[in-house]
Scaffold this motif. Structure first.
Motif, PDB file in Angstrom:
ATOM      1  N   PHE A 245       1.135  -1.695   0.069  1.00 38.18           N
ATOM      2  CA  PHE A 245      -0.187   0.418  -0.170  1.00 38.18           C
ATOM      3  C   PHE A 245       0.225   1.305   0.113  1.00 38.18           C
ATOM      4  N   THR A 246       2.430   1.336  -0.622  1.00 36.06           N
ATOM      5  CA  THR A 246       2.976   2.598  -0.534  1.00 36.06           C
ATOM      6  C   THR A 246       4.021   1.885  -1.701  1.00 36.06           C
ATOM      7  N   PRO A 247       4.448   3.113  -2.021  1.00 33.89           N
ATOM      8  CA  PRO A 247       5.288   3.101  -3.620  1.00 33.89           C
ATOM      9  C   PRO A 247       6.730   2.311  -2.884  1.00 33.89           C
ATOM     10  N   SER A 248       6.624   1.609  -2.096  1.00 29.89           N
ATOM     11  CA  SER A 248       7.910   1.288  -1.768  1.00 29.89           C
ATOM     12  C   SER A 248       7.759  -0.362  -1.153  1.00 29.89           C
ATOM     13  N   MET A 249       6.880  -0.643  -1.231  1.00 33.99           N
ATOM     14  CA  MET A 249       6.571  -2.264  -1.542  1.00 33.99           C
ATOM     15  C   MET A 249       5.570  -2.857  -2.928  1.00 33.99           C
ATOM     16  N   LYS A 250       6.301  -3.901  -2.815  1.00 30.71           N
ATOM     17  CA  LYS A 250       5.747  -5.077  -3.720  1.00 30.71           C
ATOM     18  C   LYS A 250       5.638  -5.805  -3.697  1.00 30.71           C
ATOM     19  N   GLU A 251       4.765  -6.835  -4.248  1.00 26.55           N
ATOM     20  CA  GLU A 251       4.321  -8.318  -3.701  1.00 26.55           C
ATOM     21  C   GLU A 251       5.258  -9.381  -5.473  1.00 26.55           C
ATOM     22  N   CYS A 252       5.017  -8.912  -7.122  1.00 26.97           N
ATOM     23  CA  CYS A 252       5.782  -9.133  -7.700  1.00 26.97           C
ATOM     24  C   CYS A 252       5.972  -8.622  -8.786  1.00 26.97           C
ATOM     25  N   ASP A 253       6.799  -8.996  -9.675  1.00 28.69           N
ATOM     26  CA  ASP A 253       7.620  -8.194 -10.951  1.00 28.69           C
ATOM     27  C   ASP A 253       7.094  -7.617 -11.656  1.00 28.69           C
ATOM     28  N   ASP A 254       7.836  -6.438 -12.206  1.00 31.71           N
ATOM     29  CA  ASP A 254       7.091  -6.396 -13.690  1.00 31.71           C
ATOM     30  C   ASP A 254       6.516  -6.980 -14.707  1.00 31.71           C
ATOM     31  N   GLU A 255       7.342  -8.161 -14.779  1.00 25.59           N
ATOM     32  CA  GLU A 255       6.930  -8.928 -15.783  1.00 25.59           C
ATOM     33  C   GLU A 255       5.717  -9.533 -15.783  1.00 25.59           C
ATOM     34  N   ALA A 256       4.906  -9.673 -14.529  1.00 31.97           N
ATOM     35  CA  ALA A 256       3.575 -10.391 -14.156  1.00 31.97           C
ATOM     36  C   ALA A 256       2.130  -8.894 -14.167  1.00 31.97           C
ATOM     37  N   ILE A 257       3.135  -7.210 -14.711  1.00 31.84           N
ATOM     38  CA  ILE A 257       2.281  -6.531 -14.674  1.00 31.84           C
ATOM     39  C   ILE A 257       2.444  -5.874 -15.965  1.00 31.84           C
ATOM     40  N   ARG A 258       3.369  -6.707 -16.694  1.00 36.07           N
ATOM     41  CA  ARG A 258       3.549  -6.348 -18.360  1.00 36.07           C
ATOM     42  C   ARG A 258       2.248  -7.184 -18.608  1.00 36.07           C
ATOM     43  N   ARG A 259       2.623  -8.477 -18.299  1.00 33.46           N
ATOM     44  CA  ARG A 259       1.684  -9.864 -18.668  1.00 33.46           C
ATOM     45  C   ARG A 259       0.077  -9.912 -19.101  1.00 33.46           C
ATOM     46  N   GLY A 260      -0.285  -9.066 -17.371  1.00 30.93           N
ATOM     47  CA  GLY A 260      -1.450  -9.009 -17.094  1.00 30.93           C
ATOM     48  C   GLY A 260      -2.890  -8.697 -17.909  1.00 30.93           C
ATOM     49  N   ARG A 261      -3.672  -8.537 -17.901  1.00 30.28           N
ATOM     50  CA  ARG A 261      -4.832  -7.240 -17.422  1.00 30.28           C
ATOM     51  C   ARG A 261      -5.288  -7.141 -16.151  1.00 30.28           C
ATOM     52  N   VAL A 262      -4.790  -5.867 -16.198  1.00 26.15           N
ATOM     53  CA  VAL A 262      -4.581  -4.882 -14.749  1.00 26.15           C
ATOM     54  C   VAL A 262      -5.804  -4.461 -14.180  1.00 26.15           C
ATOM     55  N   PHE A 263      -6.604  -4.975 -13.133  1.00 32.13           N
ATOM     56  CA  PHE A 263      -8.195  -3.893 -12.870  1.00 32.13           C
ATOM     57  C   PHE A 263      -6.838  -3.319 -10.984  1.00 32.13           C
ATOM     58  N   VAL A 264      -7.923  -2.660 -10.864  1.00 30.27           N
ATOM     59  CA  VAL A 264      -7.552  -2.205  -9.055  1.00 30.27           C
ATOM     60  C   VAL A 264      -8.552  -2.011  -9.027  1.00 30.27           C
ATOM     61  N   ASP A 265      -8.622  -2.391  -7.311  1.00 31.07           N
ATOM     62  CA  ASP A 265      -9.766  -1.601  -6.166  1.00 31.07           C
ATOM     63  C   ASP A 265     -10.507  -0.239  -6.820  1.00 31.07           C
ATOM     64  N   ASN A 266      -9.562   0.731  -6.537  1.00 28.25           N
ATOM     65  CA  ASN A 266      -9.668   2.227  -6.907  1.00 28.25           C
ATOM     66  C   ASN A 266      -8.331   2.944  -7.042  1.00 28.25           C
ATOM     67  N   GLU A 267      -9.018   3.984  -7.953  1.00 28.58           N
ATOM     68  CA  GLU A 267      -7.987   4.754  -8.400  1.00 28.58           C
ATOM     69  C   GLU A 267      -6.714   4.807  -7.523  1.00 28.58           C
ATOM     70  N   ALA A 268      -7.052   5.043  -6.404  1.00 26.53           N
ATOM     71  CA  ALA A 268      -5.334   5.311  -4.853  1.00 26.53           C
ATOM     72  C   ALA A 268      -4.478   4.121  -5.237  1.00 26.53           C
ATOM     73  N   ALA A 269      -4.843   3.079  -6.430  1.00 19.85           N
ATOM     74  CA  ALA A 269      -3.625   1.593  -6.629  1.00 19.85           C
ATOM     75  C   ALA A 269      -2.853   2.750  -7.658  1.00 19.85           C
ATOM     76  N   LEU A 270      -3.233   3.338  -8.041  1.00 17.11           N
ATOM     77  CA  LEU A 270      -1.767   3.992  -9.309  1.00 17.11           C
ATOM     78  C   LEU A 270      -1.653   5.049  -8.911  1.00 17.11           C
ATOM     79  N   VAL A 271      -1.493   5.266  -7.696  1.00 16.89           N
ATOM     80  CA  VAL A 271      -0.301   6.006  -6.747  1.00 16.89           C
ATOM     81  C   VAL A 271       0.600   5.458  -5.705  1.00 16.89           C
ATOM     82  N   GLU A 272      -0.266   4.408  -4.821  1.00 14.83           N
ATOM     83  CA  GLU A 272       0.093   3.651  -3.705  1.00 14.83           C
ATOM     84  C   GLU A 272       0.935   2.256  -3.857  1.00 14.83           C
ATOM     85  N   ALA A 273       0.324   1.729  -4.789  1.00 17.84           N
ATOM     86  CA  ALA A 273       0.986   0.409  -5.310  1.00 17.84           C
ATOM     87  C   ALA A 273       2.212   0.695  -5.737  1.00 17.84           C
TER      88      ALA A 273
END
Length: 340
Positions: A245-273
């Motif tokens: 829930f902060t920009p310094s935290m992450k659970e997956c790498d860029d490849e998972a984001i690149r491969r996937g169709r990404v959805f979020v719970d709300n817009e805050a995820a775009l600046v917090e995740a």
């Protein structure tokens, strides 16, 4: 209790205290998931929810204090709510939960304090049910294997919530950095065999070897390094990211984001995740590449899974909107049951 039903009022002079046992007696995964699905589209535009305040408590650790206020402009939801959260990731070494929270509910007409709730329990239920609700639209209906990364307080809730929307799941594999915690959670869930049905539970020792087995991979950790390698995810998998829930935290790498169709719970995820913020900064994807929000899926404004083979990703950071809707459900159900 549906959002448009008559709102019972607390006539007592003192606020009601709803502890974790009371919340556990009220919440059921299918019922809360349905309440969120039916209520969120109609109230999302009437609830005011300022950006979450995030205060670091100690420069030498990742401990933090979060304040999440919200209030409704709708007469059918006459509430103000504030969740106060402490996050102490180092508690994993103290055998304590990393998240503690309290939720305060007020009457939006009079300002009266209505209830004080166990915000930790509220968060566990609402978070897991949001993930499961997203899974209804994004994971394959015939999903059979769930891989759970993390064995903290949220893990068992996520497992049970996913099982409630994907009854074809027959195996759950749990991985945790501390192997004993994964073993203990497996044992606990095995003891709940009657409640959970014909599901086998086991722990995995090597994360990279079990990720590729998951039709659904759910992550609930406080990691600041990528746990899930995108290249390891199987074709058609659904990745559920809950922990960061902060920009310094992450659970997956860029490849998972690149491969996937990404959805979020709300817009805050775009600046917090951290998973998304980092991918945006490195040009792996653009904010416009995110396919939509959970409400967009519920209302059919956006299409969820479009093929058997595609990889889907759901990233949640939590929201005060979901908090107040869940608190409304608890409070009104409690008063309804009390008046029977």
């Amino acid at each position: 209790m549906a959002e448009n039903e008559e709102n019972p009022q607390n006539t007592e002079s003192n606020p009601i205290f709803l502890n974790n046992l009371t919340l556990q007696s009220i919440f059921k995964y299918p019922i809360l998931i349905q309440h969120l699905q039916s209520t969120l589209p109609s109230v999302s535009t009437t609830i005011q929810s300022p950006n979450r305040q995030h205060h670091s408590l100690d420069t030498s650790s990742s401990s933090s204090l979060l304040l999440m206020p919200s209030w409704s402009l709708s007469p059918s939801l006459p509430y103000i709510g504030v969740k106060i959260v402490t996050s102490f990731p180092q508690n994993s070494f103290r055998n304590l939960p990393g998240i503690h929270a309290t939720y305060l509910l007020f009457d939006s007409i009079t300002g009266k304090t209505l209830a004080l709730m166990d915000g930790t329990e509220l968060t566990l239920w609402r978070t897991s049910c949001i993930s499961a609700l997203a899974s209804k639209f994004l994971s394959r209906e015939n999903s059979q294997v769930l891989v759970m990364i993390g064995a903290g307080s949220l893990a068992s809730h996520l497992i049970k919530a996913h099982l409630s929307v994907r009854p074809n799941l027959t195996k759950v594999i749990i991985w945790n950095r501390t192997l004993d915690k994964a073993r203990n959670l497996v044992k606990k869930l095995q003891e709940e065999e009657e409640e959970l049905g014909n599901v086998s539970f086991e722990h995995g020792e090597t994360l990279e070897e079990i990720i590729g087995l998951g039709d659904i991979v759910s992550c609930a950790t406080s990691s600041e390094t990528a746990m899930v390698k995108g290249e390891k995810l199987k074709e058609g998998a659904h990745l559920d990211l809950v922990g960061s829930f902060t920009p310094s935290m992450k659970e997956c790498d860029d490849e998972a984001i690149r491969r996937g169709r990404v959805f979020v719970d709300n817009e805050a995820a775009l600046v917090e995740a951290g998973e998304l913020v980092g991918a945006f900064e490195r040009g792996v994807v653009l904010p416009g590449d995110v396919c939509g929000r959970l409400v967009d899926l519920i209302t059919d404004e956006k299409i969820g899974r479009t093929s058997f083979k595609e990889l889907t990703v759901f990233k949640s950071v939590g929201s005060a909107v979901v908090d107040i809707v869940s608190a409304q459900f608890v409070y009104q159900t409690y008063l309804h049951n009390k008046n029977l």
